[in-house]
Structure formats: C-alpha cells, structure tokens
Design an enzyme around this catalytic site. Structure first.
Site, PDB file in Angstrom:
ATOM      1  N   ARG A 242      -7.698  -7.632  -9.277  1.00 58.15           N
ATOM      2  CA  ARG A 242      -8.487  -8.540  -9.615  1.00 58.15           C
ATOM      3  C   ARG A 242      -9.958  -7.985 -10.065  1.00 58.15           C
ATOM      4  O   ARG A 242     -10.190  -6.835  -9.837  1.00 58.15           O
ATOM      5  CB  ARG A 242      -8.581  -9.348  -8.165  1.00 58.15           C
TER       6      ARG A 242
ATOM      7  N   LYS B 207       0.828  -1.249  -0.086  1.00 61.12           N
ATOM      8  CA  LYS B 207      -0.123  -0.025  -0.116  1.00 61.12           C
ATOM      9  C   LYS B 207       0.968   1.220  -0.085  1.00 61.12           C
ATOM     10  O   LYS B 207       0.516   2.323  -0.610  1.00 61.12           O
ATOM     11  CB  LYS B 207      -0.817   0.070   1.019  1.00 61.12           C
TER      12      LYS B 207
END
Lengths: 82, 474
Positions: free
Chosen positions: B276, B110
């Site tokens: 995804r 992140k």
C-alpha cells in the site's frame, strides 16, 4: 527563583524578579490569545479554558501555548479553584 | 482511463488523495460514517457516500457503484492490505488502485513472504517453525497475519517460549483473525529502513530510495526521514537492488514498500512488504519530486512508470513527524476532545498533511493521528532546525498531543548525530517527561491572566501547574 506579579490593569502589570521590577503589557488580546511584551522581549501566546471535574471537585483548567526564545514554545496547563 | 475514484478511507490520507485527483482532473468520492459526518475529508471532495464502517468491502463496493466511481483507492490502514477489497473490485469490474490480490495475499502472510524472498535471494532474518536452538535466543514470536507489534513477544529463554506462543496466538487471533505465529531471530538494536518501490503492469520495477523509520514508540513509527543517515551510497545501492528483487519476486504492480532491518554490522534483512501507500510517503515525494499517488493512479490505468531508475535522484533532506492526539507523558494514552485552537506552521520547505481543522472533534473511534508535519531542507542539519521551528510554531489546543514530545526528540543529541536505532526511546526515557522547572516568568504571567491579581512565588500562582503533560502539585 521567586517572583511576584502585580496586575495594575487588565493588560498591564509589574513583575518583581530577582530584585528587579519589570513592567509588562499584554497586547491584542482576544478570546484565544495575544502577545506579551516584557523586558524588551515579545512572546506570542494562545490559550483556552474549560471547566473540569474530578473526585476532588470542580476547577477551571487553562491551557496556554507560549512561544519564547529562539524557536521554542511550551504548553502550560494551569488549574484554578473556582 | 480513470474518471472517478472513491477513496475508501478518511482523515488526512483521504484529503491527500483528493488533492492529487483534483490536479489530474479526476472526480473524487468520499465515504464517511456517522461518527465522521462533520469530518474535514467529507468537505474536501466532489461527492460523498455514507457507509456504516470503513472495513466492509461489500459496502465500499456498493458505494462505488452507487456513485459511479470506476476505481477505488484504499489509502492506508482499513482495507488497504486486505485481499477482500481488491478481489471484490476485480469481481465488480472496478479498478483497485494497488497491487493484485495474489500479491496482497502472499505478502500479508509474513511466513510465506519470507520464504518467497529467500528463494529470490533476498536476505531474510532466520525463522523457525519449531523450537530454535538454545544458542539462538533471544527470539521473537510474531504473528503470521499482521504486524504493528500485535501478536508479538520477545522471548529470552527457551523455558518461556511455550507460554509466549500461547499469548501471542491469542492476541493474533483477536487482532487479525489468524492465530498462526512463527519464531524469528531477535536482532538487538537494528535500524528500521524501508525502500519505496513502484512497479507497472509492463514489468518495470524501480525503487524510489529509502526511508529511515527507526524512531518508534511501541513498534509504531513517529519520526521518519530520508535519506537515512546510516546509508552510504554503496549500501543504499545494494539495499535498493534487494528491494527491487523482492518486488519482482512478488510480481509487484503499483506502489509498495519493502521493509528491512539493518544490523550495526551492516548486514540487512527483509522484514516484510507493505502492499500500500505508506503513511510516510511524503518524505519520498519531497526529495524526489514524484507524486506517488499520481504514479499509483497512472499505473492502475495501465500506463508505464513515469521515470526510469536512472532518472531518479534524491535532493536535499526530508523529515516527517506524526502528530498524534496522545499523551506521551502518560504512556502515550490517546486523548479526545474538540480542537479549539488550530494554528499550523507555514513557511519555506514545510508541508502539512492534515485531517483536522479548528472545531474538529477528535473521538475514540479511529486512529489518533491528527496530521503529518513534513519538512524539506538542503541538508539534514537544516531539516532538523526547520522541523524544530515548525513544531514550535504548531498550536493545537483542546486535545492533548505529542508536539512538544516530538520537539524534544528532534532536539536531542542522539537524534542529531543520526546514530540511533529502534531502541532510541528505551535508552532515553527522560524524553518522555518535560521539565516543570523552566517555565519563563512571562509564561506564568500569561497563565494567570484574569485569574489572579497579585501572586507571589511560582508555587502559589496556580492550584496545579503542568507543562507538556505532567501535573505538578504546587
């Protein structure tokens, strides 16, 4: 609100509600549901029952899905002492 | 050319992917564990392979090789954002239907992903490696290696920071195997808005508009919709351009999602990128006509994107509700059991992506999501009414679920106005509890069928009565 339900047969009875007596009939009952006709309205329902146990003892639990009004439904979970 | 795809997942998303594979004339392979031997996804495919668990890349690769699959679709969750599966595919000569390993790695970190976006000119929420200035509090301590609220702490005052970092690190290590955390500026009352992007191996990248994901419980989305009621065309265009810039900075190939937070002042910031297919992808499909799984497979096969940016447009409005086996009235605790009655809604503009059927066993092994109910209508108001109708028609008995809770949320005035943010449920705790005072007499009659011959007064009909979650002693 108080009411009183009197069953006259397995699928028919009378409801006393707010000073009125209203007949009701359960239609097309099977193991998991049917529909009820009352006061010129019909409502779909489905239900299941299972035995439950807790530290207070055993009971029968009935869960009912009940459709009423315009686009509304609710779930009722009722417990009965055996 | 892809001929056979192993889907390394279960439940509704495995079934959803099988559906597109069948339409494309591609064979499918399901994997399943002992606990899932009777699961619906196992019966919805051409071939099956039993595995020990869904998170061992070596096992997934062996199952693919044994079944003769030439590609693997990871779905979402499990190994979908783990570089271990994509790199194992590369080593084994199997096509991974998703982005490159290095993209998964950089977006999975992140902190690294934020730095990459900053260099690309995408606005990011301010972060600090060390102690932030006191004027910047409150701040969030967040895990570098994952999301979903795990390893996250809200810190109001500098004196609480050290303890919060320790606690978040421990939680992050347990959840993601990575104890690193970072500190981020806490935005009060933001909206959570994400953009679907598609990129092909020829360098083309487009966005497929936004999804509004601000209705959440415990940092998990429960209701999503598109278009977002918060985005005017100009802001949508700016955020879409930023999403494409973010995907370009990550060398993105295949389907992905760029998540932003949108402040009430109209400023937006990159939050993270999900490498995804998203749970909520269906609402994008409903409003654009695209089949995102099909696009993923075509991209993985080396083909060009099927649409250009200018060919895409949003039509109408779509809302998704996630149906969970959980009890909102009891702090969303998961429930288990056998689905004794299952009657899904149907009708115009309704889509149900479901992983269960009557008789399905809902256990504690996996995520408690049962199905996704998706509606489409020509306007937002019409979509809300359609969702209310669909939820009220949806019967699931045998395992407690959040259907009525979702109905209350969708029916609330704040939801209808569209003026909400991620604090929606915190501001409306009443939505968590159904009233037990408005049970129609006819419903009480039905509940007493065969049990009581004569009853008087609502309080004497049952030992206890409960509506929508809360027991009431009577």
């Amino acid at each position: 609100m108080t009411d009183e339900i009197h069953w006259e047969s397995a699928n028919h009875g009378m409801l006393r509600l707010d000073g009125r007596t209203i007949g009701f009939t359960i239609h097309d009952r099977d193991a998991t549901g049917g529909w009820i006709e009352i006061d010129e309205r019909v409502s779909d329902f489905m239900s299941i029952e299972s035995a439950i146990w807790s530290r207070y003892g055993s009971a029968v639990e009935r869960i009912v899905w009940f459709k009423f009004g315009r686009g509304r439904s609710l779930m009722i979970q009722a417990k009965y002492a055996p | 050319m892809i001929n056979k795809v192993l889907v390394a997942n279960r439940g509704e998303i495995a079934i959803r992917i099988f559906q597109t594979l069948r339409e494309m004339g591609i064979e499918s392979v399901a994997v399943f564990t002992e606990a899932d031997a009777a699961a619906l996804h196992v019966r919805s495919t051409d071939q099956t392979e039993k595995i020990e668990n869904y998170i061992d890349p070596g096992e997934i690769i062996r199952a693919a090789q044994k079944s003769g699959a030439d590609a693997i679709h990871p779905g979402y969750g499990f190994l979908s954002e783990s570089p271990s599966l994509s790199s194992a595919c590369e080593s084994a000569g199997i096509i991974f239907i998703g982005p490159h390993t290095k993209t998964i790695q950089s977006m999975g970190d992140k902190l690294e992903s934020k730095r990459l976006m900053q260099r690309a000119g995408v606005p990011v929420v301010p972060t600090w490696d060390g102690n932030p200035p006191e004027s910047e509090f409150p701040v969030l301590v967040k895990a570098v290696g994952g999301g979903g609220g795990k390893g996250m702490r809200l810190v109001d005052h500098p004196s609480q920071l050290s303890e919060a970092i320790s606690a978040a690190s421990r939680e992050a290590r347990n959840a993601f195997g990575d104890e690193r955390v970072f500190i981020e500026k806490y935005l009060r009352s933001p909206r959570h808005i994400e953009f679907q992007i598609l990129g092909d191996a020829h360098g083309e990248i487009i966005h497929v508009f936004e999804r509004e994901c601000s209705i959440q419980r415990r940092y998990q989305k429960i209701i999503e919709e598109t278009p977002s009621p918060a985005l005017a065309p100009q802001l949508r265009a700016r955020m879409g351009e930023a999403a494409v810039a973010a995907a370009r900075a990550a060398d993105y190939v295949n389907a992905g999602t760029v998540e932003f937070v949108l402040n009430p002042d109209g400023h937006f910031y990159f939050l993270e990128m999900n490498t995804r297919l998203q749970v909520e992808h269906a609402i994008t499909e409903m409003t654009t006509g695209l089949d995102l799984v099909r696009e993923q497979i075509l991209i993985a096969g080396g083909l060009h994107l099927s649409r250009t940016q200018s060919e895409l447009q949003q039509t109408g409005h779509s809302i998704e509700c996630r149906i969970y086996a959980e009890v909102p009235e009891e702090n969303f605790r998961p429930d288990t059991g056998v689905v004794a009655v299952y009657r899904p809604p149907s009708g115009p503009g309704i889509r149900l992506d479901s992983g269960i059927q009557e008789g399905s066993e809902v256990g504690f092994h996996y995520d408690p999501m049962l199905a996704k109910l998706i509606v489409w209508a020509s306007s937002r108001d019409a979509a809300i009414e359609r969702m209310k109708r669909a939820l009220s028609d949806f019967v699931v008995l045998g395992v407690r679920n959040n259907i009525e809770f979702l109905h209350r949320v969708i029916s609330s005035e704040e939801y209808r106005t569209g003026k909400f943010d991620t604090q929606f449920l915190d501001r409306q705790p009443d939505l968590l509890n159904a009233s037990t005072n408005d049970i129609p007499p006819a419903a009480r009659i039905v509940a007493s069928l065969d049990r009581l011959k004569t009853t008087s007064g609502s309080g004497q009909m049952f030992t206890d009565v409960w509506t929508s979650g809360a027991w009431r002693n009577s």
